[in-house]
Enzyme design. Structure first.
Site, PDB file in Angstrom:
ATOM      1  N   TYR A 199       0.804  -1.236   0.000  1.00 12.07           N
ATOM      2  CA  TYR A 199       0.000   0.000   0.000  1.00 12.07           C
ATOM      3  C   TYR A 199       0.833   1.281   0.000  1.00 12.07           C
ATOM      4  O   TYR A 199       2.024   1.241   0.205  1.00 12.07           O
ATOM      5  CB  TYR A 199      -1.079  -0.022   1.077  1.00 12.07           C
ATOM      6  CG  TYR A 199      -0.684   0.052   2.540  1.00 12.07           C
ATOM      7  CD1 TYR A 199       0.625   0.110   2.982  1.00 12.07           C
ATOM      8  CD2 TYR A 199      -1.701   0.073   3.501  1.00 12.07           C
ATOM      9  CE1 TYR A 199       0.920   0.181   4.333  1.00 12.07           C
ATOM     10  CE2 TYR A 199      -1.411   0.148   4.850  1.00 12.07           C
ATOM     11  CZ  TYR A 199      -0.100   0.200   5.252  1.00 12.07           C
ATOM     12  OH  TYR A 199       0.184   0.273   6.573  1.00 12.07           O
ATOM     13  N   GLU A 200       0.157   2.356  -0.316  1.00 10.39           N
ATOM     14  CA  GLU A 200       0.795   3.663  -0.519  1.00 10.39           C
ATOM     15  C   GLU A 200       1.981   3.566  -1.480  1.00 10.39           C
ATOM     16  O   GLU A 200       3.059   4.091  -1.227  1.00 10.39           O
ATOM     17  CB  GLU A 200       1.181   4.311   0.825  1.00 10.39           C
ATOM     18  CG  GLU A 200      -0.066   4.706   1.614  1.00 10.39           C
ATOM     19  CD  GLU A 200       0.200   5.730   2.704  1.00 10.39           C
ATOM     20  OE1 GLU A 200       1.104   6.570   2.538  1.00 10.39           O
ATOM     21  OE2 GLU A 200      -0.513   5.686   3.720  1.00 10.39           O
ATOM     22  N   GLY A 201       1.740   2.879  -2.578  1.00 13.67           N
ATOM     23  CA  GLY A 201       2.785   2.706  -3.584  1.00 13.67           C
ATOM     24  C   GLY A 201       3.556   1.432  -3.340  1.00 13.67           C
ATOM     25  O   GLY A 201       4.289   1.330  -2.361  1.00 13.67           O
TER      26      GLY A 201
END
Lengths: 324, 380, 249
Positions: free
Chosen positions: B362-364
């Site tokens: 998550y978040e990239g």
């Protein structure tokens, strides 16, 4: 010159603790070629006072006063300091229990006397006056030099053997003038713990940890404690969970105890717990996890489920007692 | 160069450690098993000021620097990453964006309650067909007279249910592609918003993740953040900072696993000695320590750059990718050191391993971070 | 009403203890310092009392005898919520000199309630609180496990040898507190940490006072001999060992 020993009573009776203090004080007096005097405060019958003679004390000073039925720090400290003055005492000995901890500081300031709190042995030297105690919550022992003319020692429980050497006792009943200012605190209620051994006074302690699984299982701990004349204790998670009262928490921030025998049931032995019990003379650990750190500090260990081992142990103690 | 922490930074680290080791540890296994939202802990951590710790005190935040934030996140996530992600989303994705790019009115109305922790926020970027690729937003924000009309679906939204304020990224001018994207402040109880079921995740199970559906949701024009078309840049800037939070989270997962592994290998015996005395185990611990120290330095350097108003996007991408990847490696090795015990829930390390996996996603994802890093290297 | 809490700066309780100079000095290298845990519980209770008091308790002050290196610990107390602090700029030599130093400062600006932890986790003396009360000529109550204020009356419970006492007293008095007075120390909030440096930390110069005791030699306890294992199927053996070998039952 004399050694003054404050002997505490419980409802007019002395306990082993007092005999231990007397044995300790007499030993010091012998080494210094001086006399030992016991001081009793509160209503203790002369017959009971005479019991102290069994441990070699020749002179007992008794201060009986209804105002002194409860431990009032200021008043007690005044009485002890006064008697120390009258007896020309240069060493005052108390127990390092609740009472000693409450009184030694006040006496120290009144007499400008240095204190070793929680001594674990006889002075190792009299010049300079040097006594050992545990420091850093059981992690080190330290020799402390008292530089003042009058010296106060509070003796750690169970650290000196009771020595019997019966002698006749001379009882001196005296009265001490007391100031009203010394009675600023008023006791409303006393909840004596009946038929139970006080944890910090106990010679044997049976203690339970998280491994006991729940509060309901404490019956086994209590039964074993009763058989052994022991107090009950617990580890921190147990009191945090509310299985046992906080008064029973032994460890870093709870009670620091030094019984002769500490039986740890289902306690893994976290460093914080060990800090509170490390000074015990003998530790028995019962734990199902053979890797539990408690075994590193224990003298005797049983690897097994506490719920299986405890009933067996209770039975074995019963058999032992019935065999006499 | 000065590697010394300030007294305040150390105090924050200690406060986070005390809370995590004293409180979070008590019920973390149970909450993970039941996928239960940590309402009580969020309340307590709010009182302590963690929910808006990096927001300026004038907006009711804690006024702490990013270095402190990294130290706190590491300590919290050693024990419980679900709490870590709740704090991280609120601080670095929601509060940061409003504080940096919002109007005074928006800050007054939305930032203050979020920074004080009175309300929680969520950041709605990911979509079923657009995860880290923010350029292809299917959610639309159609411009009407005095409002926008939102339609579409957002996926994998942390804090979706517990949040009161949403920061929503949506497309207003599809023909302008990413330059037509906007960011909006949306009240969660606006008519037309509905939530999908609670996602049954592999790890971080007590954080509250849902998809969110928008059907003709009216958003007042004054709730748009920045100029028309600023949304893509907004999202990218916000994610730059968000990566530091997730990197610190991964760092915490790794160091939490290592601490447990060290303790266990000093206690557990095999072949007549503590397993720490076997080189196979000792070297695993050594490898863990080096990786963790590297990850920590990347996290702290990113934080330091941000605190000193220097460009930090590249460093935070490195920190996020590296910390997440080593968190996976370290937790896997920790489970290995624990052997069978590592595979059961009681010993925590299997949960840390499950949590580590999400930090790579998550978040990239780690791959997206590598795109960011390599593009920066290859840029003329 | 004003409350004063005495705090001692002690090594973190999980620290490994080492000694230097032929075991005559405690090695402070690499030591992390904390508020003595029992003092921290006292502070926690003092803060609760202030919050419950509806403004009747105006101020919580902490006092410490120590050199400048004890200031981080004092600021931790300010971060937790104390309103101001006094540091008496002297090395804490022994309990008597520490109490005498504190008394000198307190006499000039008295407090209604003084609280101190039952002992410090370094020298485990249980002395400073009681000595301070005596210097100040105010009553002390030791081993206090609860303290409540109801108007002008103060109700405390304390543990004594043999049970528990509930007692009443009036201010001023000094309470020497133990576990139970509070369960966990308070964790400082972000706001508190930010504020800590802004709160007054007044440094007071010491008076001349002699210590009555000194620490001469430290020793680490001898390592325990190996744990003797008893078969769980034969616990009778344990009783035999305790009786015949350890001779304690």
């Amino acid at each position: 010159m004399s050694v003054l020993i404050f002997t505490e009573n419980w409802d007019g009776k002395f306990k082993k603790l007092s005999y231990e203090l007397i044995s300790y004080g007499i030993e010091i007096a012998k080494k210094l070629n001086t006399s030992a005097v016991a001081l009793s405060i509160g209503n203790v019958e002369d017959d009971e006072l005479k019991v102290l003679g069994k441990y070699g004390i020749k002179k007992v000073i008794s201060v009986k006063d209804d105002r002194l039925n409860n431990l009032v720090n200021q008043a007690y400290a005044s009485v002890i300091s006064d008697v120390a003055g009258k007896e020309n005492a240069d060493i005052v000995i108390l127990s390092n229990n609740y009472s000693g901890k409450a009184l030694a500081p006040g006496i120290s300031v009144k007499l400008k006397a240095g204190v070793v709190a929680g001594a674990i042995a006889l002075p190792s030297s009299f010049d300079p006056f040097t006594v050992s105690k545990m420091t850093f919550t059981g992690k080190a022992d330290t020799k402390i030099i008292i530089k003042s003319a009058i010296k106060i020692i509070t003796l750690s429980q169970n650290s000196f053997e009771v020595i019997e050497s019966p002698t006749d006792v001379n009882i001196e009943n005296i009265s001490i003038e007391m100031k009203d200012a010394d009675f600023q605190t008023e006791v409303k209620d006393v909840q004596k713990i009946k038929g139970k051994i006080i944890l910090t006074d106990a010679e044997v302690v049976v203690s339970g940890g998280r491994g006991m699984k729940s509060a309901e299982h404490w019956g086994e701990i209590e039964e074993l404690a009763e058989l052994l004349g022991a107090a009950t204790a617990c580890s921190r998670p147990v009191s945090d969970e509310g299985w046992r009262p906080h008064e029973e928490h032994t460890g870093q921030t709870g009670k620091i105890i030094a019984p002769n025998l500490y039986i740890a049931c289902g306690i893994s032995g976290a460093i914080q717990h060990l800090a509170g019990v490390a000074a015990s003379k003998c530790i028995v650990a019962i734990n199902k996890d053979n890797e539990a750190p408690i075994f590193e500090s224990a003298d005797y260990g049983i690897i097994g489920d506490v719920h299986k081992v405890l009933p067996e142990l209770i039975k074995a103690v019963k058999d032992f007692k019935s065999e006499g | 160069m000065n590697f010394e922490f300030s007294e305040e930074q150390l105090m924050i680290q200690q406060a986070a450690r005390d809370y995590a080791q004293r409180e979070l540890i008590k019920d973390v296994i149970e909450r993970d098993a039941k996928a239960e939202f940590p309402t009580e802990h969020v309340k307590n951590l709010t009182e302590l000021g963690f929910m808006g710790m990096v927001v300026d005190t004038k907006y009711d935040g804690g006024g702490m620097d990013t270095v402190s934030y990294v130290l706190a996140m590491e300590e919290i996530c050693k024990v419980d990453s679900s709490l870590g992600v709740i704090i991280s989303v609120n601080n670095s994705l929601v509060c940061y964006g409003i504080e940096e790019f919002g109007t005074e009115e928006q800050k007054e109305k939305y930032l203050k309650p979020l920074a004080s922790g009175e309300k929680l926020g969520a950041f709605l970027l990911s979509e079923p067909e657009a995860g880290s690729d923010a350029t292809h937003q299917r959610t639309t924000a159609e411009e009407k007279d005095d409002h926008y009309l939102l339609n579409g679906t957002k996926n994998w939204i942390t804090n979706a249910n517990c949040a009161s304020t949403y920061v929503v990224i949506a497309q207003t001018h599809p023909e302008k592609r990413h330059k037509g994207i906007n960011a909006f402040l949306v009240d969660k109880d606006s008519p037309g918003i509905s939530l999908g079921p609670h996602e049954d995740k592999m790890g971080m199970r007590s954080s509250d993740t849902h998809s969110v559906m928008f059907t003709d949701v009216k958003v007042p024009k004054e709730n748009r953040i920045g100029e028309d078309g600023f949304g893509f840049k907004f999202a990218m800037k916000t994610l730059d900072g968000g990566r530091i939070g997730i990197a610190a989270q991964a760092l915490g997962i790794a160091s939490g696993a290592m601490e447990r592994a060290i303790q266990y290998s000093k206690e557990r015996k095999a072949f007549g000695t503590e397993i720490a005395n076997h080189q196979a185990i000792a070297f695993k611990l050594s490898d863990m320590a080096v990786k963790i120290e590297n990850a920590r330095n990347l996290c702290l350097k990113s934080a330091w750059l941000k605190d000193n108003k220097k460009p930090y996007g590249l460093m935070s991408a490195m920190a996020k990718q590296y910390a997440a990847d080593i968190a996976m490696e370290v937790t896997t090795e920790a489970v290995q050191i624990f052997g069978g015990y590592g595979y059961v829930k009681e010993y925590h390390v299997e949960r840390l391993m499950r949590e580590a996996k999400l930090t790579q996603i998550y978040e990239g994802t780690s791959e997206v971070q590598k795109i960011v890093i390599s593009r920066a290297l290859l840029r003329d | 009403m004003k409350i004063l809490v005495c705090i001692s700066n002690v090594p973190d309780t999980t620290t490994k203890i080492k000694f230097v100079d032929n075991n005559t000095k405690f090695d402070t290298n690499g030591i992390q310092w904390i508020i003595n845990p029992w003092d921290e519980l006292a502070l926690t209770r003092a803060l609760q009392l202030k919050e419950e008091s509806n403004g009747a308790i105006e101020k919580i002050t902490v006092i410490n005898v120590g050199l400048i290196d004890s200031e981080p610990t004092i600021r931790k107390a300010l971060a937790i919520g104390a309103d101001d602090a006094i540091r008496i700029n002297a090395e804490p030599l022994d309990a008597y000199s520490v109490a005498a130093q504190m008394a000198e400062v307190i006499k000039k600006d008295p407090y209604d309630i003084i609280m101190a932890g039952i002992e410090s986790s370094d020298y485990n003396g249980s002395l400073v609180g009681g000595m301070l009360a005596e210097f100040l000529d105010i009553p002390s109550v030791s081993s206090v496990s609860s303290l409540n204020i109801d108007g002008g009356n103060v109700e405390l419970s304390r543990e004594i040898s043999g049970g528990k006492e509930i007692l009443e007293t009036k201010v001023p008095f000094l309470a020497i507190v133990q576990k139970g007075i509070a369960i966990d120390p308070r964790i400082p909030s972000m706001r508190g940490i930010m504020m800590a440096r802004k709160k007054p930390l007044n440094v007071s110069e010491p008076i001349e006072v002699d210590s009555l005791t000194e620490y001469s030699v430290y020793e680490l306890p001898k390592p325990k001999s190996k744990c003797k294992m008893v078969d769980p199927e034969n616990v009778k053996e344990l009783i035999d060992l305790l009786h015949n070998e350890a001779k304690i039952i």
